[in-house]
Motif scaffolding. Structure first.
Motif, PDB file in Angstrom:
ATOM      1  N   ASP A 383      -8.465  -1.597   1.360  1.00 55.38           N
ATOM      2  CA  ASP A 383      -8.305  -1.180  -0.133  1.00 55.38           C
ATOM      3  C   ASP A 383      -8.504  -0.023  -0.265  1.00 55.38           C
ATOM      4  N   ALA A 384      -7.276   0.814  -0.801  1.00 56.11           N
ATOM      5  CA  ALA A 384      -7.618   2.329  -0.760  1.00 56.11           C
ATOM      6  C   ALA A 384      -8.036   2.907  -2.125  1.00 56.11           C
ATOM      7  N   SER A 385      -8.452   1.857  -3.099  1.00 54.67           N
ATOM      8  CA  SER A 385      -8.797   2.149  -4.381  1.00 54.67           C
ATOM      9  C   SER A 385     -10.103   3.023  -4.343  1.00 54.67           C
ATOM     10  N   GLY A 386     -10.153   3.939  -5.498  1.00 56.33           N
ATOM     11  CA  GLY A 386     -11.340   4.906  -5.454  1.00 56.33           C
ATOM     12  C   GLY A 386     -11.041   6.094  -6.410  1.00 56.33           C
ATOM     13  N   GLY A 387     -11.883   6.824  -6.644  1.00 55.00           N
ATOM     14  CA  GLY A 387     -11.567   8.180  -7.553  1.00 55.00           C
ATOM     15  C   GLY A 387     -10.822   7.989  -8.709  1.00 55.00           C
ATOM     16  N   GLY A 388     -11.067   6.674  -9.384  1.00 48.09           N
ATOM     17  CA  GLY A 388     -10.467   6.373 -10.544  1.00 48.09           C
ATOM     18  C   GLY A 388      -8.782   5.859 -10.313  1.00 48.09           C
ATOM     19  N   ARG A 389      -8.471   5.777  -9.127  1.00 52.13           N
ATOM     20  CA  ARG A 389      -7.118   5.156  -8.919  1.00 52.13           C
ATOM     21  C   ARG A 389      -7.164   3.860  -8.234  1.00 52.13           C
ATOM     22  N   ILE A 390      -6.234   2.920  -8.388  1.00 52.30           N
ATOM     23  CA  ILE A 390      -6.124   1.644  -7.820  1.00 52.30           C
ATOM     24  C   ILE A 390      -5.100   1.435  -6.649  1.00 52.30           C
ATOM     25  N   ASP A 391      -5.616   0.991  -5.462  1.00 47.70           N
ATOM     26  CA  ASP A 391      -4.529   0.646  -4.529  1.00 47.70           C
ATOM     27  C   ASP A 391      -3.362  -0.142  -5.144  1.00 47.70           C
ATOM     28  N   PRO A 392      -2.217   0.294  -4.851  1.00 47.04           N
ATOM     29  CA  PRO A 392      -0.897  -0.398  -5.292  1.00 47.04           C
ATOM     30  C   PRO A 392      -0.887  -1.810  -5.002  1.00 47.04           C
ATOM     31  N   ARG A 393      -1.383  -1.930  -3.731  1.00 49.19           N
ATOM     32  CA  ARG A 393      -1.380  -3.320  -3.106  1.00 49.19           C
ATOM     33  C   ARG A 393      -2.226  -4.089  -3.928  1.00 49.19           C
ATOM     34  N   THR A 394      -3.321  -3.816  -3.888  1.00 49.16           N
ATOM     35  CA  THR A 394      -4.410  -4.272  -4.766  1.00 49.16           C
ATOM     36  C   THR A 394      -3.984  -4.743  -6.157  1.00 49.16           C
ATOM     37  N   LEU A 395      -3.645  -3.838  -6.779  1.00 50.61           N
ATOM     38  CA  LEU A 395      -2.972  -3.929  -8.176  1.00 50.61           C
ATOM     39  C   LEU A 395      -1.818  -5.229  -8.228  1.00 50.61           C
ATOM     40  N   THR A 396      -0.869  -4.916  -7.376  1.00 51.34           N
ATOM     41  CA  THR A 396       0.349  -5.724  -7.333  1.00 51.34           C
ATOM     42  C   THR A 396      -0.202  -7.146  -7.005  1.00 51.34           C
ATOM     43  N   ARG A 397      -0.964  -7.240  -6.046  1.00 55.80           N
ATOM     44  CA  ARG A 397      -1.609  -8.577  -5.781  1.00 55.80           C
ATOM     45  C   ARG A 397      -2.402  -9.301  -6.598  1.00 55.80           C
ATOM     46  N   ALA A 398      -3.128  -8.588  -7.220  1.00 57.16           N
ATOM     47  CA  ALA A 398      -3.948  -9.165  -8.397  1.00 57.16           C
ATOM     48  C   ALA A 398      -3.236  -9.438  -9.591  1.00 57.16           C
ATOM     49  N   LEU A 399      -2.095  -8.871  -9.943  1.00 50.91           N
ATOM     50  CA  LEU A 399      -1.152  -9.213 -11.070  1.00 50.91           C
ATOM     51  C   LEU A 399      -0.396 -10.501 -10.851  1.00 50.91           C
ATOM     52  N   ALA A 400      -0.036 -10.820  -9.416  1.00 51.75           N
ATOM     53  CA  ALA A 400       0.733 -11.974  -9.237  1.00 51.75           C
ATOM     54  C   ALA A 400       0.484 -13.162  -9.818  1.00 51.75           C
ATOM     55  N   PRO A 401      -0.716 -13.647  -9.574  1.00 47.90           N
ATOM     56  CA  PRO A 401      -1.032 -14.978 -10.200  1.00 47.90           C
ATOM     57  C   PRO A 401      -1.248 -14.821 -11.915  1.00 47.90           C
ATOM     58  N   LEU A 402      -1.344 -13.745 -12.311  1.00 47.78           N
ATOM     59  CA  LEU A 402      -1.340 -13.627 -13.755  1.00 47.78           C
ATOM     60  C   LEU A 402      -0.230 -13.474 -14.575  1.00 47.78           C
ATOM     61  N   LEU A 403       1.007 -13.471 -13.920  1.00 48.67           N
ATOM     62  CA  LEU A 403       2.302 -13.500 -14.609  1.00 48.67           C
ATOM     63  C   LEU A 403       2.972 -14.682 -14.859  1.00 48.67           C
ATOM     64  N   PRO A 404       3.668 -14.953 -15.780  1.00 51.49           N
ATOM     65  CA  PRO A 404       4.238 -16.311 -15.914  1.00 51.49           C
ATOM     66  C   PRO A 404       5.316 -16.576 -14.985  1.00 51.49           C
ATOM     67  N   ALA A 405       5.351 -17.905 -14.679  1.00 52.14           N
ATOM     68  CA  ALA A 405       6.356 -18.146 -13.588  1.00 52.14           C
ATOM     69  C   ALA A 405       7.765 -18.097 -13.862  1.00 52.14           C
ATOM     70  N   GLU A 406       7.912 -18.398 -15.137  1.00 52.78           N
ATOM     71  CA  GLU A 406       9.459 -18.335 -15.494  1.00 52.78           C
ATOM     72  C   GLU A 406       9.276 -16.493 -16.152  1.00 52.78           C
ATOM     73  N   ARG A 407      10.005 -15.726 -15.148  1.00 53.18           N
ATOM     74  CA  ARG A 407       9.964 -14.413 -15.525  1.00 53.18           C
ATOM     75  C   ARG A 407      11.396 -13.897 -14.952  1.00 53.18           C
ATOM     76  N   THR A 408      11.683 -12.690 -15.578  1.00 54.87           N
ATOM     77  CA  THR A 408      12.789 -11.827 -15.113  1.00 54.87           C
ATOM     78  C   THR A 408      12.010 -10.527 -14.572  1.00 54.87           C
ATOM     79  N   VAL A 409      12.010  -9.946 -13.342  1.00 56.28           N
ATOM     80  CA  VAL A 409      11.348  -8.908 -12.834  1.00 56.28           C
ATOM     81  C   VAL A 409      12.508  -7.890 -12.780  1.00 56.28           C
ATOM     82  N   VAL A 410      11.976  -6.968 -13.490  1.00 63.03           N
ATOM     83  CA  VAL A 410      13.112  -5.536 -13.622  1.00 63.03           C
ATOM     84  C   VAL A 410      12.503  -4.467 -12.975  1.00 63.03           C
ATOM     85  N   LEU A 411      13.213  -4.052 -12.059  1.00 66.46           N
ATOM     86  CA  LEU A 411      12.630  -2.866 -11.311  1.00 66.46           C
ATOM     87  C   LEU A 411      13.641  -1.617 -11.681  1.00 66.46           C
ATOM     88  N   ASP A 412      12.890  -0.393 -11.524  1.00 65.46           N
ATOM     89  CA  ASP A 412      13.257   0.794 -11.465  1.00 65.46           C
ATOM     90  C   ASP A 412      13.391   1.380 -10.009  1.00 65.46           C
TER      91      ASP A 412
END
Length: 577
Positions: A383-412
């Motif tokens: 986990d590279a989080s620190g200094g007021g910034r979050i590791d993007p892996r930690t962020l995305t992994r933690a978000l995964a179970p919070l997202l609705p199963a029926e979703r449309t993921v839009v990427l830029d």
């Protein structure tokens, strides 16, 4: 009295088009009014490029044609990036746009047909009121059968001309309109597409030629021990998901998809997930064991093959596409519809004595398939989080179970795309709208979220954007909020153009040209009417379940201040070459 614009608008509505995205000006405001009178729903964008990206995303999420409408000249020019993206993605959209008068161009006019042609977009320009309906039906028909955006240009001196009689399309055109209108929702994605955007359909493939190529595939299958079926966007659009699963089960093959066909084999026990730079190490290891790869509707570009790393150099590769194109890595190219070729192979397997490979069962018994199915989520990371910034892996992994199963993921587009692709599965390929991937652009993600949210209100839209792309497309955040649809916007803010920083600073690029101060996206989002929180740690993600508990209504934006120094695996591997 019926006007020229009204005749065109009613013909579009009669072809089953039920939504338009646009920005009005003198060249299209009367045509847009005619569309709404004809019952076509309208979403007003803040920029013409955004309107085009919305219509493109609407098609990708639903399989149904939408209209993008702009004024002439600068209105059309502003669509260029999004229009090129739609053309390269082969998205069926009708671009309804004002144009120079039939009598001749004005001082401010440009050669719009030449601009469209330079982007690979066919043009229909009605100049005779008596053929207005026929020309409009032809535009829609070209978009659906050639699977491409079509520009429908309305000359400025015809738009509000009153017609003495409502133009009637000839019987053939009326029959085409009826066919389009009666297709069930999503059926447009199951139609055969010619290889290039031209009005005329491609000539049918000679049956004897296809038979010979199928025989070659059967010969390869008779010798294979570890077959892999790889499905791309062309396979999804041909409706080949079930037949490819049946063929894989018959052959004992493992299954994988390109990123654009993500979710096509979701939950199948032999599915490895994505092929290419987003593949997890356990999945990539199994793909590397394949000795025969049958690629259905996949372009086999450098990203899918991860720069040549993903497949065993000795593996034989068969590429099956409507174009019959042969990628450098392909040993055999077959021109044909993915579903049709897969059906012929399945029907012929028993007659040719093709044995079922034991590879699938062995991979399951060893636990390799389970490890591949668990994917990146099961792999630890520092986990590279620190200094007021979050590791993007930690962020995305933690978000995964919070997202609705029926979703449309839009990427830029951007460096951050690796994280959602690694950690957020989608229910099917329509559940992933990857804006900018075909044209290698950024800035279309927020507009794409609007199109996806409007097209699929039954699914929560989850938009992932970088700070650079978010600022490019920021006006459409207001459109997304105004739409009232359920949307979660995740801004990966590393205060830089991350891809360029990781790729080019080591080669001597000036970091000062691509780094910026932090932007308070949360404050901007609140000013536009969204809920918003700044995320610097996982505790800040409590806003997501609170939002979903209230029905996930409206737009919630997460302004995620991510660590700049974490390198996505897909890019790390390429830099190591």
């Amino acid at each position: 009295m019926t006007t020229f614009a009204t005749a065109v608008a009613e013909a579009l509505a009669g072809c089953g088009i039920d939504h338009a995205f646009g920005l009005v000006g003198g060249g299209n405001i009367l045509a847009t009014a005619a569309l709404t009178r004809a019952g076509v729903h309208y979403t007003a964008a803040r920029h013409e490029g955004g309107a085009m990206a919305m219509a493109d995303a609407y098609f990708r999420a639903t399989g149904r044609v939408a209209v993008c409408t702009t004024t002439h000249g600068p209105g059309l020019a502003n669509t260029a990036t999004a229009l090129a993206e739609a053309a390269k993605n082969r998205s069926a959209v009708v671009l309804l746009c004002g144009d120079a008068p039939v009598a001749g161009p004005r001082a401010h006019d440009i050669d719009q047909s030449a601009l469209a042609a330079s982007l690979g977009v066919p043009v229909v320009r009605p100049t005779d009121p008596d053929t207005a309906v026929e020309d409009t039906v032809r535009a829609v028909r070209t978009a659906t059968t050639a699977q491409c955006p079509v520009a429908l240009f309305l000359p400025g001196d015809l738009t509000d001309r009153e017609l003495s009689a409502v133009p009637v399309a000839p019987p053939q055109a009326r029959a085409e309109a009826d066919e389009i209108l009666t297709l069930p929702p999503g059926a447009l994605t199951d139609r055969e597409r010619p290889p290039v955007p031209v009005p005329a359909a491609s000539p049918p493939q000679a049956h004897s030629e296809e038979s010979a190529e199928v025989d070659e595939i059967l010969t390869l299958l008779s010798a294979t021990r570890r077959p892999l079926l790889l499905a791309g966007l062309g396979a999804w659009r041909s409706g080949a998901a079930k037949i490819l699963i049946d063929l894989g089960d018959r052959l004992g093959a493992l299954l994988a998809t390109t990123v654009m066909a993500n979710g096509m084999f979701a939950a199948h026990p032999a599915a490895l997930g994505l092929c290419g730079g987003f593949a997890s190490p356990p999945a990539a290891a199994l793909m590397g064991e394949a000795d025969l790869v049958l690629a259905f509707g996949a372009g086999l570009d450098g990203f899918t093959l991860h720069g040549g790393r993903i497949l065993d150099p000795a593996a034989r590769v068969v590429q099956i596409t409507l174009e019959g194109a042969r990628a450098p890595r392909a040993d055999l190219a077959v021109r044909g519809d993915a579903a049709a070729v897969a059906t012929r192979l399945l029907d012929a397997a028993d007659a040719h004595g093709i044995a079922r490979s034991p590879w699938r069962e062995r991979a399951a018994a060893s636990g390799a398939l389970r490890r591949a199915a668990d994917g990146w989520a099961a792999l630890p990371h520092p986990d590279a989080s620190g200094g007021g910034r979050i590791d993007p892996r930690t962020l995305t992994r933690a978000l995964a179970p919070l997202l609705p199963a029926e979703r449309t993921v839009v990427l830029d587009g951007g460096h951050f795309i690796g994280w959602p692709a690694m950690y957020w599965p989608v229910p099917d390929p329509a559940g992933l709208v990857f804006t900018g991937a075909a044209f290698q652009s950024i800035g279309l993600g927020l507009a794409g979220a609007v199109g996806a949210a409007v097209g699929r209100p039954d699914r929560t839209t989850v938009a992932a954007v970088g700070d650079g792309g978010a600022l490019m497309g920021l006006p459409e955040l207001e459109t997304l909020v105004r739409s009232g649809r359920s949307a979660l916007v995740v801004v990966y803010d590393d205060a830089s153009y991350g891809f360029e920083e990781h790729m080019y600073v080591p080669r001597g690029a000036d970091a000062a040209t691509l780094r910026f101060g932090d932007t308070d996206f949360a404050a901007v989002a609140r000013a536009l009417g969204a809920r918003a929180v700044t995320v610097r740690g996982t505790a800040d993600l409590d806003a997501v379940p609170e939002w979903t508990a209230r029905g996930a209504e409206g737009t919630l934006l997460l302004d995620c201040k991510i660590s700049r120094n974490v390198l996505a695996p897909f890019l790390s591997d390429l830099l190591d070459r």
